[in-house]
Design a protein around this motif. Structure first.
Motif, PDB file in Angstrom:
ATOM      1  N   ASP A  39      18.185  28.213 -15.860  1.00  0.00           N
ATOM      2  CA  ASP A  39      19.443  28.834 -15.441  1.00  0.00           C
ATOM      3  C   ASP A  39      20.611  28.367 -16.324  1.00  0.00           C
ATOM      4  O   ASP A  39      20.644  27.214 -16.777  1.00  0.00           O
ATOM      5  N   GLU A  40      21.563  29.278 -16.545  1.00  0.00           N
ATOM      6  CA  GLU A  40      22.810  28.962 -17.262  1.00  0.00           C
ATOM      7  C   GLU A  40      22.549  28.348 -18.643  1.00  0.00           C
ATOM      8  O   GLU A  40      23.089  27.295 -18.987  1.00  0.00           O
ATOM      9  N   ILE A  41      21.723  29.003 -19.438  1.00  0.00           N
ATOM     10  CA  ILE A  41      21.406  28.467 -20.757  1.00  0.00           C
ATOM     11  C   ILE A  41      22.610  28.524 -21.694  1.00  0.00           C
ATOM     12  O   ILE A  41      22.646  27.851 -22.728  1.00  0.00           O
ATOM     13  N   ASP A  42      23.601  29.327 -21.332  1.00  0.00           N
ATOM     14  CA  ASP A  42      24.811  29.405 -22.165  1.00  0.00           C
ATOM     15  C   ASP A  42      25.715  28.186 -21.977  1.00  0.00           C
ATOM     16  O   ASP A  42      26.730  28.057 -22.665  1.00  0.00           O
ATOM     17  N   LYS A  43      25.351  27.274 -21.053  1.00  0.00           N
ATOM     18  CA  LYS A  43      26.190  26.098 -20.800  1.00  0.00           C
ATOM     19  C   LYS A  43      25.685  24.836 -21.500  1.00  0.00           C
ATOM     20  O   LYS A  43      26.272  23.773 -21.336  1.00  0.00           O
ATOM     21  N   ILE A  44      24.587  24.928 -22.252  1.00  0.00           N
ATOM     22  CA  ILE A  44      24.065  23.724 -22.905  1.00  0.00           C
ATOM     23  C   ILE A  44      25.051  23.243 -23.963  1.00  0.00           C
ATOM     24  O   ILE A  44      25.751  24.032 -24.592  1.00  0.00           O
ATOM     25  N   GLY A  45      25.112  21.919 -24.141  1.00  0.00           N
ATOM     26  CA  GLY A  45      26.055  21.349 -25.099  1.00  0.00           C
ATOM     27  C   GLY A  45      25.406  20.272 -25.942  1.00  0.00           C
ATOM     28  O   GLY A  45      24.252  19.874 -25.719  1.00  0.00           O
ATOM     29  N   THR A  46      26.139  19.767 -26.910  1.00  0.00           N
ATOM     30  CA  THR A  46      25.644  18.731 -27.827  1.00  0.00           C
ATOM     31  C   THR A  46      26.544  17.505 -27.741  1.00  0.00           C
ATOM     32  O   THR A  46      27.761  17.636 -27.723  1.00  0.00           O
ATOM     33  N   ASP A  47      25.933  16.337 -27.668  1.00  0.00           N
ATOM     34  CA  ASP A  47      26.707  15.094 -27.727  1.00  0.00           C
ATOM     35  C   ASP A  47      25.852  14.011 -28.374  1.00  0.00           C
ATOM     36  O   ASP A  47      24.859  14.309 -29.044  1.00  0.00           O
ATOM     37  N   PHE A  77       1.110  19.757 -27.368  1.00  0.00           N
ATOM     38  CA  PHE A  77       0.776  20.422 -26.104  1.00  0.00           C
ATOM     39  C   PHE A  77       1.029  21.916 -26.279  1.00  0.00           C
ATOM     40  O   PHE A  77       2.065  22.331 -26.814  1.00  0.00           O
ATOM     41  N   ASP A  78       0.109  22.741 -25.803  1.00  0.00           N
ATOM     42  CA  ASP A  78       0.183  24.190 -25.985  1.00  0.00           C
ATOM     43  C   ASP A  78       1.041  24.824 -24.881  1.00  0.00           C
ATOM     44  O   ASP A  78       0.670  24.805 -23.704  1.00  0.00           O
ATOM     45  N   LEU A  79       2.194  25.373 -25.274  1.00  0.00           N
ATOM     46  CA  LEU A  79       3.069  26.078 -24.318  1.00  0.00           C
ATOM     47  C   LEU A  79       3.023  27.594 -24.517  1.00  0.00           C
ATOM     48  O   LEU A  79       3.828  28.317 -23.932  1.00  0.00           O
ATOM     49  N   SER A  80       2.088  28.074 -25.323  1.00  0.00           N
ATOM     50  CA  SER A  80       2.073  29.501 -25.668  1.00  0.00           C
ATOM     51  C   SER A  80       1.735  30.391 -24.476  1.00  0.00           C
ATOM     52  O   SER A  80       2.055  31.583 -24.489  1.00  0.00           O
ATOM     53  N   ARG A  81       1.105  29.836 -23.444  1.00  0.00           N
ATOM     54  CA  ARG A  81       0.751  30.641 -22.266  1.00  0.00           C
ATOM     55  C   ARG A  81       1.817  30.581 -21.177  1.00  0.00           C
ATOM     56  O   ARG A  81       1.686  31.223 -20.143  1.00  0.00           O
ATOM     57  N   VAL A  82       2.860  29.794 -21.404  1.00  0.00           N
ATOM     58  CA  VAL A  82       3.941  29.675 -20.423  1.00  0.00           C
ATOM     59  C   VAL A  82       4.948  30.811 -20.622  1.00  0.00           C
ATOM     60  O   VAL A  82       5.293  31.146 -21.759  1.00  0.00           O
ATOM     61  N   MET A  83       5.416  31.413 -19.528  1.00  0.00           N
ATOM     62  CA  MET A  83       6.465  32.429 -19.614  1.00  0.00           C
ATOM     63  C   MET A  83       7.806  31.773 -19.299  1.00  0.00           C
ATOM     64  O   MET A  83       7.979  31.169 -18.243  1.00  0.00           O
ATOM     65  N   PHE A  84       8.757  31.898 -20.232  1.00  0.00           N
ATOM     66  CA  PHE A  84      10.084  31.323 -20.049  1.00  0.00           C
ATOM     67  C   PHE A  84      11.093  32.439 -19.775  1.00  0.00           C
ATOM     68  O   PHE A  84      11.172  33.408 -20.530  1.00  0.00           O
ATOM     69  N   ILE A  85      11.839  32.286 -18.693  1.00  0.00           N
ATOM     70  CA  ILE A  85      12.921  33.219 -18.349  1.00  0.00           C
ATOM     71  C   ILE A  85      14.211  32.423 -18.297  1.00  0.00           C
ATOM     72  O   ILE A  85      14.290  31.398 -17.598  1.00  0.00           O
ATOM     73  N   THR A  86      15.202  32.841 -19.045  1.00  0.00           N
ATOM     74  CA  THR A  86      16.491  32.140 -19.039  1.00  0.00           C
ATOM     75  C   THR A  86      17.571  33.089 -18.528  1.00  0.00           C
ATOM     76  O   THR A  86      17.443  34.307 -18.633  1.00  0.00           O
ATOM     77  N   THR A  87      18.627  32.529 -17.973  1.00  0.00           N
ATOM     78  CA  THR A  87      19.754  33.340 -17.504  1.00  0.00           C
ATOM     79  C   THR A  87      21.035  32.849 -18.158  1.00  0.00           C
ATOM     80  O   THR A  87      21.143  31.681 -18.540  1.00  0.00           O
ATOM     81  N   ALA A  88      21.997  33.726 -18.283  1.00  0.00           N
ATOM     82  CA  ALA A  88      23.289  33.377 -18.871  1.00  0.00           C
ATOM     83  C   ALA A  88      24.336  34.371 -18.397  1.00  0.00           C
ATOM     84  O   ALA A  88      24.024  35.534 -18.125  1.00  0.00           O
ATOM     85  N   ASN A  89      25.565  33.914 -18.283  1.00  0.00           N
ATOM     86  CA  ASN A  89      26.678  34.800 -17.959  1.00  0.00           C
ATOM     87  C   ASN A  89      27.251  35.434 -19.219  1.00  0.00           C
ATOM     88  O   ASN A  89      27.751  36.551 -19.191  1.00  0.00           O
ATOM     89  N   ALA A 218      38.195  48.510 -18.606  1.00  0.00           N
ATOM     90  CA  ALA A 218      37.776  47.237 -19.193  1.00  0.00           C
ATOM     91  C   ALA A 218      36.513  46.750 -18.503  1.00  0.00           C
ATOM     92  O   ALA A 218      36.248  47.066 -17.345  1.00  0.00           O
ATOM     93  N   TRP A 219      35.741  45.958 -19.243  1.00  0.00           N
ATOM     94  CA  TRP A 219      34.510  45.362 -18.714  1.00  0.00           C
ATOM     95  C   TRP A 219      34.655  43.857 -18.769  1.00  0.00           C
ATOM     96  O   TRP A 219      34.807  43.275 -19.836  1.00  0.00           O
ATOM     97  N   THR A 220      34.664  43.213 -17.611  1.00  0.00           N
ATOM     98  CA  THR A 220      34.815  41.762 -17.530  1.00  0.00           C
ATOM     99  C   THR A 220      33.563  41.159 -16.905  1.00  0.00           C
ATOM    100  O   THR A 220      32.661  41.885 -16.467  1.00  0.00           O
ATOM    101  N   GLU A 221      33.503  39.826 -16.865  1.00  0.00           N
ATOM    102  CA  GLU A 221      32.356  39.166 -16.247  1.00  0.00           C
ATOM    103  C   GLU A 221      32.301  39.413 -14.744  1.00  0.00           C
ATOM    104  O   GLU A 221      31.289  39.144 -14.103  1.00  0.00           O
ATOM    105  N   PHE A 222      33.388  39.913 -14.156  1.00  0.00           N
ATOM    106  CA  PHE A 222      33.407  40.214 -12.722  1.00  0.00           C
ATOM    107  C   PHE A 222      33.068  41.677 -12.446  1.00  0.00           C
ATOM    108  O   PHE A 222      33.024  42.092 -11.295  1.00  0.00           O
ATOM    109  N   GLY A 223      32.861  42.465 -13.484  1.00  0.00           N
ATOM    110  CA  GLY A 223      32.609  43.890 -13.327  1.00  0.00           C
ATOM    111  C   GLY A 223      33.636  44.710 -14.100  1.00  0.00           C
ATOM    112  O   GLY A 223      34.261  44.229 -15.037  1.00  0.00           O
ATOM    113  N   GLY A 224      33.825  45.965 -13.685  1.00  0.00           N
ATOM    114  CA  GLY A 224      34.783  46.835 -14.364  1.00  0.00           C
ATOM    115  C   GLY A 224      36.171  46.738 -13.761  1.00  0.00           C
ATOM    116  O   GLY A 224      36.357  46.282 -12.637  1.00  0.00           O
TER     117      GLY A 224
END
Length: 397
Positions: A39-47, A77-89, A218-224
């Motif tokens: 969830d919220e993959i757009d929030k990852i950061g670097t430090d 380790f083989d992760l090729s059979r794993v299904m990854f689903i990510t979400t972002a705003n 206009a199209w915003t993150e809250f809708g139109g």
């Protein structure tokens, strides 16, 4: 997530070391082909603890994840059979290399009718149970729920809607605890007594057609949302003033629209010397809110044409589309959300780029019945629709 060790794990030389979250979850699932939801993959950061995005590259890339290296296991380790689903705003904050490893699926927000049905079938029963109530004690009228959706929340999802329903449930539960056991029926009239004054009010439509004001979308993150673009001009210093917290792309759209108007001066019955000393001011209300994007291009153009020629714009027509220097109207995004916003603000017609015609299948049927759609290829067609009542003559004072 900011720690790379969350994904790759810790080396066993450290005290308290453990595998990364992925290996731990696979162990808990008991299978090597589970479904992972990030969830919220757009929030990852670097430090200083590392870069999780670079570790996710190896996890999500099908060419590499068959030999994923976890620091704790220290064996591939083989992760090729794993299904990854990510979400972002937002996708613009996701690193480009990481985004390239994923297929992007855009999911539009709920419509008001969908929110109403979800509230009736799921949210209300859930809150009744959590507050020790039942339908004999608390009821909601459909008009009250729609008012909560439109005037007390502004979101693509349902989180705030559930909060408002929960707030009503708590107040009714308190009244029962105080000895008032009469059934409470929430209607549009008494809603304010439970939730206070409305938090979000729709933009007020002008009572008459106004010169220099055009209705954009206009199209915003809250809708139109509806965006009323205002333009005013006079003789003076030759300049273009832009206000209303416009972004760079939106400012460029205004300049492109003005260049198009100059090139079509004869067609629009504008005197050639008009632009020699034209002082043009374009403003987008709600100046505290930043705005950007090219989809208001035709709206800016119509507002400026109206201001220069003194011809009013039909206030019941909304429009969206990017404009080029030659007057071409290019496709835009968020058509469904923008259309719903137009209907919510009592628009009767909407002008959209012809290249967005295939997206009309996503528009709910009840919206299509109540609105007329105009598909346009260029700005000439937009002008013909907007000024159809009196295409050549300015309005008499």
């Amino acid at each position: 997530m900011k720690d790379e060790a969350e994904i790759r794990g810790h080396r066993r030389t450290y005290v308290g070391s453990m595998p990364g979250r992925i290996i731990q979850s696979i162990k808990q699932a008991g299978t090597n082909n589970p479904v992972f939801m990030m969830d919220e993959i757009d929030k990852i950061g670097t430090d200083f603890r590392g870069d999780p995005a670079s570790a996710l590259l190896e996890v999500l890339d099908p060419e590499q994840n068959n030999s994923f290296s976890d620091h704790y296991l220290n064996v591939p380790f083989d992760l090729s059979r794993v299904m990854f689903i990510t979400t972002a705003n937002r996708v613009d904050t996701i690193p480009a290399a990481l985004k390239d490893r994923m297929e992007t699926i855009y999911i539009s927000g709920y419509t008001d009718k969908e929110k109403l049905n979800i509230a009736k079938q799921y949210l209300i029963p859930k809150q009744l149970k959590e507050n020790g109530l039942n339908r004999k004690i608390l009821g909601f009228a459909d008009h009250a729920l729609l008012k909560i959706i439109q005037e007390y929340t502004r979101e693509a999802g349902l989180r705030n809607l559930e909060r408002e329903i929960a707030a009503i449930g708590r107040k009714v539960a308190r009244k029962i605890a105080e000895g008032n056991k009469e059934k409470a029926t929430i209607t549009a009239r008494n809603l304010q007594a439970y939730l206070g004054p409305s938090k979000f009010l729709p933009e007020t439509m002008h009572e008459v057609d106004v010169t220099g004001v055009a209705s954009g979308l206009a199209w915003t993150e809250f809708g139109g949302d509806v965006l009323y673009v205002e333009a005013s001009c006079r003789k003076g210093k030759k300049e273009l003033t832009l206000t209303g917290s416009m972004g760079d792309v939106m400012k460029e759209s205004v300049q492109a629209a003005l260049t198009y108007i100059k090139s079509k001066a004869d067609t629009l019955n504008i005197a050639k010397d008009t632009f020699d000393d034209l002082e043009m001011h374009v403003h987008v209300p709600q100046g505290a809110i930043p705005k950007d994007g090219p989809s208001a291009g035709i709206t800016m153009g119509v507002a400026m044409i109206s201001a220069i020629t003194k011809r009013p714009v039909d206030r019941t027509i909304a429009m969206t589309g990017e404009i080029t220097l030659t007057g071409r109207v290019l496709p835009i995004g968020g058509l469904k959300e923008k259309t719903l916003a137009a209907l919510r603000n009592r628009m009767k017609e909407i002008i959209i780029p012809e290249e967005n015609a295939h997206e009309l299948t996503e528009i709910p049927g009840y919206v299509k019945k109540r609105m007329k759609f105009h598909l346009v290829k260029n700005m000439d067609e937009v002008i013909a629709i907007i000024f159809k009542k009196n295409p050549n003559k300015p309005r008499k004072a």
